[in-house]
Design a protein around this motif. Sequence first.
Motif, short mmCIF file in Angstrom:
data_model
loop_
_atom_site.label_atom_id
_atom_site.label_comp_id
_atom_site.label_asym_id
_atom_site.label_seq_id
_atom_site.Cartn_x
_atom_site.Cartn_y
_atom_site.Cartn_z
N THR A 1 0.83 -1.21 0.00
CA THR A 1 0.00 0.00 0.00
C THR A 1 0.86 1.25 0.00
O THR A 1 0.62 2.20 -0.76
N TRP A 2 1.91 1.28 0.84
CA TRP A 2 2.78 2.45 0.89
C TRP A 2 3.62 2.59 -0.37
O TRP A 2 3.85 3.70 -0.86
N MET A 3 4.09 1.48 -0.91
CA MET A 3 4.82 1.53 -2.17
C MET A 3 3.95 2.19 -3.24
O MET A 3 4.40 3.05 -4.01
N ASN A 4 2.71 1.77 -3.32
CA ASN A 4 1.79 2.31 -4.31
C ASN A 4 1.55 3.81 -4.10
O ASN A 4 1.51 4.57 -5.07
N GLU A 5 1.44 4.22 -2.85
CA GLU A 5 1.21 5.64 -2.56
C GLU A 5 2.38 6.50 -3.02
O GLU A 5 2.19 7.63 -3.48
N TYR A 6 3.61 5.99 -2.90
CA TYR A 6 4.79 6.76 -3.29
C TYR A 6 5.11 6.62 -4.78
O TYR A 6 5.99 7.31 -5.29
N GLY A 7 4.44 5.71 -5.47
CA GLY A 7 4.70 5.54 -6.90
C GLY A 7 5.76 4.51 -7.21
O GLY A 7 6.41 4.58 -8.25
N MET A 8 5.94 3.55 -6.29
CA MET A 8 6.93 2.50 -6.50
C MET A 8 6.24 1.25 -7.05
O MET A 8 5.23 0.80 -6.51
N MET A 9 6.79 0.70 -8.11
CA MET A 9 6.19 -0.44 -8.79
C MET A 9 6.50 -1.76 -8.08
O MET A 9 7.63 -1.99 -7.65
N LEU A 10 5.50 -2.61 -7.96
CA LEU A 10 5.67 -3.94 -7.38
C LEU A 10 6.16 -4.91 -8.45
O LEU A 10 5.58 -5.01 -9.53
N ASP A 11 7.24 -5.64 -8.14
CA ASP A 11 7.77 -6.68 -9.02
C ASP A 11 7.43 -8.04 -8.39
O ASP A 11 7.80 -8.31 -7.25
N VAL A 12 6.74 -8.90 -9.13
CA VAL A 12 6.29 -10.18 -8.57
C VAL A 12 7.16 -11.36 -9.01
O VAL A 12 6.81 -12.51 -8.76
N SER A 13 8.31 -11.09 -9.61
CA SER A 13 9.10 -12.18 -10.19
C SER A 13 9.60 -13.20 -9.18
O SER A 13 9.84 -14.34 -9.53
N HIS A 14 9.79 -12.81 -7.93
CA HIS A 14 10.30 -13.77 -6.95
C HIS A 14 9.23 -14.24 -5.97
O HIS A 14 9.55 -14.95 -5.01
N ALA A 15 8.00 -13.85 -6.17
CA ALA A 15 6.93 -14.24 -5.25
C ALA A 15 6.30 -15.56 -5.68
O ALA A 15 6.33 -15.93 -6.86
N SER A 16 5.71 -16.26 -4.73
CA SER A 16 4.99 -17.48 -5.06
C SER A 16 3.70 -17.14 -5.81
O SER A 16 3.26 -15.98 -5.85
N HIS A 17 3.08 -18.17 -6.38
CA HIS A 17 1.83 -17.97 -7.10
C HIS A 17 0.77 -17.37 -6.18
O HIS A 17 0.07 -16.42 -6.54
N GLN A 18 0.66 -17.90 -4.97
CA GLN A 18 -0.36 -17.44 -4.03
C GLN A 18 -0.12 -16.00 -3.61
O GLN A 18 -1.03 -15.17 -3.61
N VAL A 19 1.12 -15.68 -3.24
CA VAL A 19 1.44 -14.32 -2.82
C VAL A 19 1.23 -13.34 -3.97
O VAL A 19 0.73 -12.22 -3.78
N THR A 20 1.59 -13.74 -5.17
CA THR A 20 1.39 -12.88 -6.33
C THR A 20 -0.08 -12.56 -6.54
O THR A 20 -0.46 -11.40 -6.73
N LEU A 21 -0.92 -13.57 -6.48
CA LEU A 21 -2.36 -13.35 -6.65
C LEU A 21 -2.89 -12.38 -5.58
O LEU A 21 -3.68 -11.48 -5.88
N LEU B 1 -3.59 -4.58 -4.89
CA LEU B 1 -3.38 -3.40 -5.73
C LEU B 1 -4.62 -3.06 -6.55
O LEU B 1 -5.01 -1.90 -6.66
N TRP B 2 -5.25 -4.07 -7.09
CA TRP B 2 -6.44 -3.89 -7.94
C TRP B 2 -7.56 -3.20 -7.16
O TRP B 2 -8.36 -2.46 -7.71
N GLY B 3 -7.59 -3.43 -5.85
CA GLY B 3 -8.63 -2.85 -5.00
C GLY B 3 -8.34 -1.43 -4.54
O GLY B 3 -9.19 -0.81 -3.89
N GLN B 4 -7.16 -0.90 -4.85
CA GLN B 4 -6.83 0.47 -4.46
C GLN B 4 -7.60 1.46 -5.33
O GLN B 4 -8.02 1.15 -6.45
N HIS B 5 -7.76 2.67 -4.82
CA HIS B 5 -8.45 3.72 -5.59
C HIS B 5 -7.73 3.97 -6.92
O HIS B 5 -8.34 4.15 -7.96
N SER B 6 -6.42 3.97 -6.87
CA SER B 6 -5.59 4.02 -8.08
C SER B 6 -4.34 3.23 -7.77
O SER B 6 -3.97 3.05 -6.62
N PHE B 7 -3.68 2.73 -8.80
CA PHE B 7 -2.50 1.90 -8.54
C PHE B 7 -1.45 2.08 -9.62
O PHE B 7 -1.74 2.44 -10.76
N ILE B 8 -0.21 1.83 -9.20
CA ILE B 8 0.92 1.79 -10.12
C ILE B 8 0.91 0.39 -10.75
O ILE B 8 0.90 -0.60 -10.04
#
Length: 203
Positions: free
Chosen positions: A139-159, A165-172
């Motif tokens: 949430t804080w990353m999104n507020e500051y404009g920092m992009m989330l990289d999911v390349s090292h996350a598991s399938h579950q954590v990525t989802l 992020l999809w549920g935020q008012h706006s998202f990077i």
Amino acid sequence: AEMPTIKADSEGFLNLQGADPVSPKMPEGISVMKVTPVRPIKETLNFETFLDELRGFRSKVLSNPKVHLISGKRSLVKERSTGLLLGSQHAPDGLAQDRDRVRQLFDSGLRVMAITYNGGGEYVGKDGHLNEKGEQLITWMNEYGMMLDVSHASHQVTLEALELLWGQHSFIPPMASHSGCFAVHPHERNLRDEVIQQIRRMG
């Protein structure tokens, strides 16, 4: 306009892995690189060490006149210069307790961050799900404009991260900087179709 030539993932693209990133032997003709300014490690890394490595790398690499930092869309491509998108493959401990620490990373040039390196770190619970600290950090990353990289996350954590992020008012828009397709090669680091489709929907 002609599409820029893009490379991702490592300071190795600036020269050889582990070599001086300001080497004059840096490959030419590359418009944009996503580079790793902080060494990816399996153990946890505290915030102060992480920030020192980030700032040290930034200072050193910017002494090379052939490169510039990408801070936003306007600085993406410059003539006769390679744009560096600074992105970490993991997040240091302690970010979810202090919003200002996320701001310090952003102000130091970090524009992309993965919150877990192959499931490690304090942002994923022992049950393999994104925990409250992970949710707060994203949430804080999104507020500051920092992009989330999911390349090292598991399938579950990525989802779960993409849903948050999809549920935020706006998202990077998120990225998967160095992942393949699970349907082509069923490796745990590769992305299943539903994840690829969701990243596409999110821009």
